[in-house]
Design a protein around this motif. Structure first.
Motif, PDB file in Angstrom:
ATOM      1  N   PRO A 112       5.856   6.170   1.288  1.00 27.16           N
ATOM      2  CA  PRO A 112       7.524   4.929   0.871  1.00 27.16           C
ATOM      3  C   PRO A 112       8.967   6.081   1.516  1.00 27.16           C
ATOM      4  CG  PRO A 112       5.787   5.139  -0.996  1.00 27.16           C
ATOM      5  CD  PRO A 112       5.558   6.148  -0.142  1.00 27.16           C
ATOM      6  N   PHE A 113       8.853   7.255   0.806  1.00 33.60           N
ATOM      7  CA  PHE A 113      10.228   8.073   1.080  1.00 33.60           C
ATOM      8  C   PHE A 113      10.315   8.142   3.254  1.00 33.60           C
ATOM      9  CE2 PHE A 113      10.563  11.125  -1.468  1.00 33.60           C
ATOM     10  CZ  PHE A 113      10.799   9.778  -3.174  1.00 33.60           C
ATOM     11  N   ALA A 114       9.415   8.171   3.686  1.00 34.95           N
ATOM     12  CA  ALA A 114       9.314   7.683   4.846  1.00 34.95           C
ATOM     13  C   ALA A 114      10.064   6.462   5.360  1.00 34.95           C
ATOM     14  CB  ALA A 114       7.540   8.005   5.591  1.00 34.95           C
ATOM     15  N   GLN A 115       9.449   4.667   4.758  1.00 32.94           N
ATOM     16  CA  GLN A 115      10.114   4.254   5.110  1.00 32.94           C
ATOM     17  C   GLN A 115      11.432   3.780   4.676  1.00 32.94           C
ATOM     18  OE1 GLN A 115       6.297   1.337   3.328  1.00 32.94           O
ATOM     19  NE2 GLN A 115       5.250   2.643   5.128  1.00 32.94           N
ATOM     20  N   ASN A 116      12.090   5.013   3.920  1.00 31.53           N
ATOM     21  CA  ASN A 116      13.316   4.581   3.092  1.00 31.53           C
ATOM     22  C   ASN A 116      12.673   3.719   1.785  1.00 31.53           C
ATOM     23  OD1 ASN A 116      14.435   6.397   4.771  1.00 31.53           O
ATOM     24  ND2 ASN A 116      15.327   4.472   6.664  1.00 31.53           N
ATOM     25  N   ARG A 117      12.229   3.547   0.961  1.00 36.60           N
ATOM     26  CA  ARG A 117      12.331   2.958  -0.337  1.00 36.60           C
ATOM     27  C   ARG A 117      12.777   3.653  -1.286  1.00 36.60           C
ATOM     28  NH1 ARG A 117       6.566   0.073  -0.481  1.00 36.60           N
ATOM     29  NH2 ARG A 117       7.907  -1.732  -2.258  1.00 36.60           N
ATOM     30  N   PHE A 118      13.106   3.273  -2.194  1.00 35.71           N
ATOM     31  CA  PHE A 118      12.995   3.714  -3.632  1.00 35.71           C
ATOM     32  C   PHE A 118      11.134   4.233  -4.054  1.00 35.71           C
ATOM     33  CE2 PHE A 118      16.982   4.823  -5.136  1.00 35.71           C
ATOM     34  CZ  PHE A 118      17.063   5.637  -6.172  1.00 35.71           C
ATOM     35  N   VAL A 119      10.608   4.569  -5.188  1.00 34.05           N
ATOM     36  CA  VAL A 119       9.593   4.248  -6.280  1.00 34.05           C
ATOM     37  C   VAL A 119      10.199   4.876  -7.186  1.00 34.05           C
ATOM     38  CG1 VAL A 119       8.039   6.083  -6.073  1.00 34.05           C
ATOM     39  CG2 VAL A 119       8.949   6.031  -3.746  1.00 34.05           C
ATOM     40  N   LEU A 120       9.777   4.055  -8.281  1.00 37.91           N
ATOM     41  CA  LEU A 120       9.751   3.963  -9.613  1.00 37.91           C
ATOM     42  C   LEU A 120       8.509   5.094 -10.160  1.00 37.91           C
ATOM     43  CD1 LEU A 120      11.003   0.631 -10.806  1.00 37.91           C
ATOM     44  CD2 LEU A 120      12.171   2.538 -10.498  1.00 37.91           C
ATOM     45  N   ALA A 225      11.687  -3.228  -9.899  1.00 37.33           N
ATOM     46  CA  ALA A 225      10.968  -3.042  -8.856  1.00 37.33           C
ATOM     47  C   ALA A 225      11.277  -4.086  -7.994  1.00 37.33           C
ATOM     48  CB  ALA A 225       9.664  -2.751  -9.195  1.00 37.33           C
ATOM     49  N   GLN A 226      11.352  -5.383  -8.775  1.00 36.55           N
ATOM     50  CA  GLN A 226      11.717  -6.930  -7.765  1.00 36.55           C
ATOM     51  C   GLN A 226      12.864  -6.540  -7.396  1.00 36.55           C
ATOM     52  OE1 GLN A 226      11.274 -10.998  -9.855  1.00 36.55           O
ATOM     53  NE2 GLN A 226       9.714  -9.372 -11.756  1.00 36.55           N
ATOM     54  N   GLN A 227      13.898  -6.115  -7.826  1.00 38.18           N
ATOM     55  CA  GLN A 227      15.388  -6.437  -6.650  1.00 38.18           C
ATOM     56  C   GLN A 227      15.438  -5.299  -6.037  1.00 38.18           C
ATOM     57  OE1 GLN A 227      18.345  -5.940 -10.124  1.00 38.18           O
ATOM     58  NE2 GLN A 227      20.202  -6.242  -8.974  1.00 38.18           N
ATOM     59  N   PHE A 228      14.449  -4.067  -6.198  1.00 39.93           N
ATOM     60  CA  PHE A 228      15.135  -3.381  -5.103  1.00 39.93           C
ATOM     61  C   PHE A 228      13.938  -2.825  -4.430  1.00 39.93           C
ATOM     62  CE2 PHE A 228      18.502  -2.530  -8.225  1.00 39.93           C
ATOM     63  CZ  PHE A 228      19.531  -1.908  -8.137  1.00 39.93           C
ATOM     64  N   ASN A 229      12.842  -3.782  -4.250  1.00 37.69           N
ATOM     65  CA  ASN A 229      11.498  -3.916  -3.650  1.00 37.69           C
ATOM     66  C   ASN A 229      10.546  -2.272  -3.712  1.00 37.69           C
ATOM     67  OD1 ASN A 229       9.460  -4.796  -1.620  1.00 37.69           O
ATOM     68  ND2 ASN A 229      10.900  -3.757   0.422  1.00 37.69           N
ATOM     69  N   CYS A 230      10.482  -1.560  -4.661  1.00 33.67           N
ATOM     70  CA  CYS A 230      10.151  -0.849  -4.700  1.00 33.67           C
ATOM     71  C   CYS A 230       9.293  -0.288  -4.751  1.00 33.67           C
ATOM     72  CB  CYS A 230      10.749   0.101  -6.209  1.00 33.67           C
ATOM     73  SG  CYS A 230      12.295  -0.186  -6.778  1.00 33.67           S
ATOM     74  N   ALA A 231       8.574   0.573  -4.590  1.00 30.87           N
ATOM     75  CA  ALA A 231       7.328   1.320  -4.577  1.00 30.87           C
ATOM     76  C   ALA A 231       7.340   1.805  -5.962  1.00 30.87           C
ATOM     77  CB  ALA A 231       6.327   2.413  -3.453  1.00 30.87           C
ATOM     78  N   VAL A 232       5.608   2.047  -6.743  1.00 29.60           N
ATOM     79  CA  VAL A 232       5.459   1.933  -8.295  1.00 29.60           C
ATOM     80  C   VAL A 232       4.774   2.321  -8.153  1.00 29.60           C
ATOM     81  CG1 VAL A 232       5.921   1.347 -10.449  1.00 29.60           C
ATOM     82  CG2 VAL A 232       6.973  -0.415  -8.946  1.00 29.60           C
ATOM     83  N   LEU A 233       4.720   4.477  -8.768  1.00 29.64           N
ATOM     84  CA  LEU A 233       3.897   5.342  -9.195  1.00 29.64           C
ATOM     85  C   LEU A 233       3.727   5.613 -10.671  1.00 29.64           C
ATOM     86  CD1 LEU A 233       4.809   7.405  -5.763  1.00 29.64           C
ATOM     87  CD2 LEU A 233       2.126   5.674  -6.624  1.00 29.64           C
ATOM     88  N   TYR A 234       2.020   5.074 -10.873  1.00 29.80           N
ATOM     89  CA  TYR A 234       2.491   6.198 -12.414  1.00 29.80           C
ATOM     90  C   TYR A 234       1.990   7.885 -12.336  1.00 29.80           C
ATOM     91  CZ  TYR A 234      -0.678   7.120 -16.257  1.00 29.80           C
ATOM     92  OH  TYR A 234      -1.123   8.809 -17.272  1.00 29.80           O
ATOM     93  N   VAL A 235       3.084   8.508 -13.077  1.00 30.18           N
ATOM     94  CA  VAL A 235       2.857   9.807 -13.040  1.00 30.18           C
ATOM     95  C   VAL A 235       2.043  10.700 -14.256  1.00 30.18           C
ATOM     96  CG1 VAL A 235       4.034  12.065 -13.260  1.00 30.18           C
ATOM     97  CG2 VAL A 235       5.319   9.257 -11.749  1.00 30.18           C
ATOM     98  N   GLY A 236       1.018  10.712 -14.072  1.00 31.57           N
ATOM     99  CA  GLY A 236      -0.490  11.132 -14.965  1.00 31.57           C
ATOM    100  C   GLY A 236      -0.468  12.798 -14.534  1.00 31.57           C
ATOM    101  N   ILE A 237      -0.153  13.200 -16.086  1.00 36.27           N
ATOM    102  CA  ILE A 237      -0.152  14.771 -15.488  1.00 36.27           C
ATOM    103  C   ILE A 237      -0.639  15.435 -16.928  1.00 36.27           C
ATOM    104  CG2 ILE A 237       2.365  14.504 -17.353  1.00 36.27           C
ATOM    105  CD1 ILE A 237       2.608  17.351 -16.218  1.00 36.27           C
ATOM    106  N   ARG A 238      -0.978  16.888 -16.637  1.00 36.01           N
ATOM    107  CA  ARG A 238      -2.152  17.617 -17.739  1.00 36.01           C
ATOM    108  C   ARG A 238      -1.714  18.673 -17.311  1.00 36.01           C
ATOM    109  NH1 ARG A 238      -8.340  15.258 -16.440  1.00 36.01           N
ATOM    110  NH2 ARG A 238      -6.653  13.275 -16.661  1.00 36.01           N
ATOM    111  N   PRO A 253       0.696  -1.988  -9.161  1.00 37.22           N
ATOM    112  CA  PRO A 253       1.665  -3.289  -8.361  1.00 37.22           C
ATOM    113  C   PRO A 253       3.028  -2.938  -8.065  1.00 37.22           C
ATOM    114  CG  PRO A 253       0.434  -3.785 -10.424  1.00 37.22           C
ATOM    115  CD  PRO A 253       0.671  -2.570 -10.360  1.00 37.22           C
ATOM    116  N   ASP A 254       3.434  -3.379  -6.777  1.00 36.20           N
ATOM    117  CA  ASP A 254       5.025  -3.043  -6.377  1.00 36.20           C
ATOM    118  C   ASP A 254       5.846  -3.686  -6.293  1.00 36.20           C
ATOM    119  OD1 ASP A 254       4.148  -4.351  -4.154  1.00 36.20           O
ATOM    120  OD2 ASP A 254       3.986  -3.561  -2.875  1.00 36.20           O
ATOM    121  N   GLY A 255       7.067  -3.780  -6.440  1.00 34.50           N
ATOM    122  CA  GLY A 255       7.933  -4.440  -6.253  1.00 34.50           C
ATOM    123  C   GLY A 255       8.006  -6.554  -5.834  1.00 34.50           C
TER     124      GLY A 255
END
Length: 306
Positions: A112-120, A225-238, A253-255
Motif C-alpha cells: 500500500p505504501f507504493a500506492q501512496n495509501r494510508f495503512v491502519l 478506513a472508509q473516510q481515507f480509503n485505508c488499507a487495514v492490517l491486523y498486527v500480530g506479535i509474539r 477488510p479495507d476502507g
C-alpha cells in the motif's frame, strides 16, 4: 531571555535520572530486575491477581484451575519482561531494536505504501505492544505513527512520549487522529491503533463475543478506513524468545469493503472490527500468557434497552 518552562515539576528530575540510568543497562541485566518485579507482582503485591484469574477462567472455561493459575504466573513473568523492555526504549540503539524485532511479511505494509495509501495497523495489548511502533519506524523508514491517550501526569506523559518517538515514530494524541491523517494522506504511511481497548456504552461500540464474553469494541477503524480509503492490517506479535519478537501482518477488510458493508447485520456493518477480534482471539489462544490479563477488558456491559 526567559528560561523555558519545565515540562514537569522539578521533583520528578531524580526519577527521570534513575529511569534513564536503568535504561542504559544491558537487557540481560534488566531481565534480572524483571525477575524481581515478577516475584513482587505475582507473590507479594499480587497485583490484580483476582482480575487475572477471573479473566482467564472466563476466557478458557475448558482449562483446569491448576492450568489457569499456571498461565497467570506465566503472564506475570511475561509482563515483568515487557516492563523493562519498554524502559529500554529510552536508550536502546536502532541497530539492537531492529535485530530484536522481526517483521515476517513486511510486503503487506510496503505494498500500500507504493500506492501512496494510508495503512491502519490494528494492534492489541499482546506481546510487547510498545516495541511494535518503534520497530515499524525502523523497518519502514520512519513512516509510522501510533495513536495514544495522553497521561494526566506531566512527567510520565513526557517520558512515555519520548520513549515512543526517539527512534522516529510519531506519537499521535487521540484527539489529533483526524488531523494527522489529513496532514499525511497520500504519503504512504501507517497509523497504529490499539483496538482492544474497552469501549463503554457511551462510545456506541460494536458488541461481539470475545473470549466467551460479550465485549464492546471501538469502531473508529471502520470510519477512518472508509473516510481515507485505508488499507487495514491486523498486527500480530509474539515473543519468539526472551527479548526477541516476531510481528506478522494479516490483511483485514479495507476502507472500500467497509463502505460497501451491509447494514442488515451488526457483524456485517463492522467487518474490520469483527475480523480484528477473530484474529486476536486466535493469537491469544496460541500464547495466552502474552496477553494483558490485568486489563479490565470486560468491565462494560451492553445496555439492556438495546
Amino acid at each position: 531571555m526567559s528560561t523555558p518552562a519545565r515540562p514537569y515539576a522539578w521533583y520528578f528530575y531524580p526519577l527521570n535520572w534513575l529511569l534513564l540510568a536503568l535504561a542504559h543497562l544491558p537487557l540481560d541485566v534488566l531481565y534480572v530486575l524483571a525477575r524481581a518485579i515478577y516475584l513482587l507482582l505475582a507473590y507479594v503485591v499480587r497485583y490484580r491477581w483476582r482480575v487475572v484469574l477471573d479473566n482467564l477462567r472466563h476466557a478458557f472455561p475448558e482449562k483446569t484451575e491448576v492450568d489457569i493459575r499456571q498461565i497467570g504466573r506465566q503472564f506475570y513473568w511475561h509482563f515483568a519482561q515487557v516492563l523493562v523492555e519498554i524502559l529500554k526504549l529510552a536508550a536502546i540503539s536502532p541497530a539492537e531494536l531492529h535485530r530484536r524485532v522481526r517483521f515476517t511479511n513486511p510486503e503487506l505494509m510496503t505494498g500500500p505504501f507504493a500506492q501512496n495509501r494510508f495503512v491502519l495497523s490494528l494492534g492489541s495489548h499482546l506481546g510487547n505492544w510498545e516495541w511494535i511502533l518503534s520497530g515499524a519506524a525502523l523497518e519502514f523508514g520512519g513512516r509510522s505513527g501510533g495513536v495514544y491517550k495522553p497521561l494526566n501526569n506531566k512527567f510520565f506523559e513526557h517520558f512515555m512520549r519520548r520513549l515512543r518517538t526517539r527512534l522516529g515514530a510519531d506519537a499521535v494524541p487521540m484527539l489529533g487522529t483526524l488531523r494527522y491523517l489529513v496532514q499525511h494522506r497520500q504519503q504512504g504511511r501507517t497509523l497504529s491503533l490499539l483496538t482492544d481497548q474497552a469501549a463503554g456504552p457511551e462510545d456506541r461500540p460494536y458488541w461481539t463475543d470475545f473470549m466467551h464474553r460479550e465485549a464492546g469494541f471501538y469502531t473508529s477503524a471502520e470510519r477512518l478506513a472508509q473516510q481515507f480509503n485505508c488499507a487495514v492490517l491486523y498486527v500480530g506479535i509474539r515473543r519468539a524468545k526472551r527479548g526477541y519478537y516476531d510481528i506478522t501482518f494479516t490483511k483485514l477488510p479495507d476502507g472500500q469493503a467497509a463502505a460497501a458493508a451491509s447494514a442488515s447485520d451488526e457483524a456485517q456493518r463492522y467487518p474490520i472490527t469483527e475480523a480484528f477480534v477473530r484474529c486476536l482471539e486466535a493469537d491469544i489462544r496460541t500464547t495466552p500468557e502474552q496477553y494483558l490479563w490485568t486489563h479490565r477488558r470486560w468491565k462494560h456491559r451492553r445496555p439492556t434497552n438495546e
